[in-house]
Design an enzyme around this catalytic site. Structure first.
Site, PDB file in Angstrom:
ATOM      1  N   ARG A   1       0.820  -1.213   0.000  1.00 27.34           N
ATOM      2  CA  ARG A   1       0.000   0.000   0.000  1.00 27.34           C
ATOM      3  C   ARG A   1       0.853   1.263   0.000  1.00 27.34           C
ATOM      4  NH1 ARG A   1      -3.360   1.488  -2.728  1.00 27.34           N
ATOM      5  NH2 ARG A   1      -4.152  -0.642  -2.504  1.00 27.34           N
TER       6      ARG A   1
ATOM      7  N   LYS B   1       2.540  24.493  -2.514  1.00 31.90           N
ATOM      8  CA  LYS B   1       1.177  23.971  -2.347  1.00 31.90           C
ATOM      9  C   LYS B   1       1.208  22.449  -2.494  1.00 31.90           C
ATOM     10  CE  LYS B   1      -0.837  28.268  -4.033  1.00 31.90           C
ATOM     11  NZ  LYS B   1      -1.597  28.946  -5.102  1.00 31.90           N
TER      12      LYS B   1
ATOM     13  N   LYS C   1       5.914  38.245  -0.572  1.00 24.30           N
ATOM     14  CA  LYS C   1       4.617  38.231  -1.242  1.00 24.30           C
ATOM     15  C   LYS C   1       3.771  39.414  -0.773  1.00 24.30           C
ATOM     16  CE  LYS C   1       2.643  34.257  -1.973  1.00 24.30           C
ATOM     17  NZ  LYS C   1       2.726  34.176  -3.457  1.00 24.30           N
TER      18      LYS C   1
ATOM     19  N   GLU D   1       7.115  39.747  -5.093  1.00 24.37           N
ATOM     20  CA  GLU D   1       5.886  39.653  -5.874  1.00 24.37           C
ATOM     21  C   GLU D   1       5.396  41.043  -6.273  1.00 24.37           C
ATOM     22  OE1 GLU D   1       2.554  36.890  -4.725  1.00 24.37           O
ATOM     23  OE2 GLU D   1       1.550  38.796  -4.348  1.00 24.37           O
TER      24      GLU D   1
ATOM     25  N   ASP E   1       2.244  38.382 -10.450  1.00 25.10           N
ATOM     26  CA  ASP E   1       1.113  37.627  -9.919  1.00 25.10           C
ATOM     27  C   ASP E   1      -0.199  38.056 -10.577  1.00 25.10           C
ATOM     28  OD1 ASP E   1      -0.101  35.753  -8.103  1.00 25.10           O
ATOM     29  OD2 ASP E   1      -0.858  37.480  -6.990  1.00 25.10           O
TER      30      ASP E   1
END
Length: 286
Positions: free
Chosen positions: A102, A137, A169, A202, A224
């Protein structure tokens, strides 16, 4: 970027955690009905199509479970596969094969999905200078595997985590009191701490691009959610002063257009957060 030593230690940690989670105090299904000395052979079967990923990880899992298991790899990481292909055979103690099953399948199904999507994006920008990047992410706890899969698919890894690059950012900029203030205090922080980290900033619009360019020491500018027209304008403004990255809801339909604007990188969270696992199975060979 991370070192090979750190990468290897993270892979070992992931395997140990996965086996602990799945096996606990024993695989009682196998212990209950399969003799300890029974030996068997199984094949890893593809029931889908795409780019296979996780072959080398699977070898590490089998070795962790039982070093006596013999692995015969027929298809290597990064190879295009289709329904019915056999990726590898594993032979040895039957209980060991089932104990690893698994963890091997879960990891390879996910890694193959990521490698497949990455390869698609890489092919879509072929012929341009643009490289495809992943993001942070990722699934908590298995980032190393997901970023490994991006590399298998032909993409490149962005910063690995919060510690290996400065990335200012929108929230950093707003909390710091503006772009120039954020850059100035960042450079001061790096001087005081002696850390050698690249600075990425950013930009939300062309006015912010212009302000970033008035500051020295920026390695890369992230555009962005820019549209094509503003991306082209930003590329012209920036020139060779620093590297340029585009990001923000870029998909299969739009990615080529952004690449043709002349950016160095396109980063896509979808490579790791929006994939459909490849269907694989491990079947006994009689």
């Amino acid at each position: 970027m991370i070192t090979q030593e750190y990468f290897d230690s993270e892979v070992r940690r992931i395997i140990a955690a996965a086996i602990s989670e799945d096996v606990g105090d024993g695989d009682h299904s196998s212990l209950a009905c399969i003799p300890e000395n029974a030996r068997g052979k199984a094949k890893l079967l593809v029931k889908d199509k795409g780019i296979i990923g996780g072959v080398n990880f699977a070898k590490k899992v089998f070795a962790y479970i039982d070093k006596s298991l013999r692995i015969d790899v027929l298809i290597e990481d990064g190879t295009e596969v289709t329904f019915g292909d056999i990726v590898m055979y594993v032979e040895g103690p039957s209980q060991s094969i089932l104990k690893a099953e698994r963890t091997v399948l879960n990891a390879m199904q996910r890694m193959s999905a990521i490698a497949t999507k990455t390869r698609l994006y890489v092919n879509l920008v072929k012929g341009t200078k643009t490289k495809i990047l992943d993001t942070r992410k990722t699934t908590p706890g298995i980032r190393v595997l997901e970023k490994w899969a991006v590399k298998i698919g032909g993409g490149e890894n962005h910063r690995f985590a919060l510690y290996d690059m400065i990335m200012l950012k929108d929230n950093h900029i707003d909390f710091a009191g503006g772009i120039t203030k954020a850059i100035e205090t960042t450079k001061q922080y790096l001087r005081e701490t002696g850390k050698d980290l690249q600075i990425m900033v950013e930009a939300r619009n062309l006015i912010e691009v212009e302000e970033i360019l008035r500051n020295d020491g920026v390695y890369r500018i992230l555009l962005d959610n820019f549209d094509y027209e503003d991306t082209r304008k930003a590329v012209k403004l920036i020139g060779d002063k620093c590297l340029i990255e585009s990001s923000g809801n870029i998909n299969e339909t739009t990615i080529r257009h952004y690449a043709e604007c002349g950016v160095n990188y396109i980063s896509c969270g979808a490579l790791t957060h929006s994939v459909h696992n490849m269907d694989l199975s491990l079947k006994a060979v009689n």
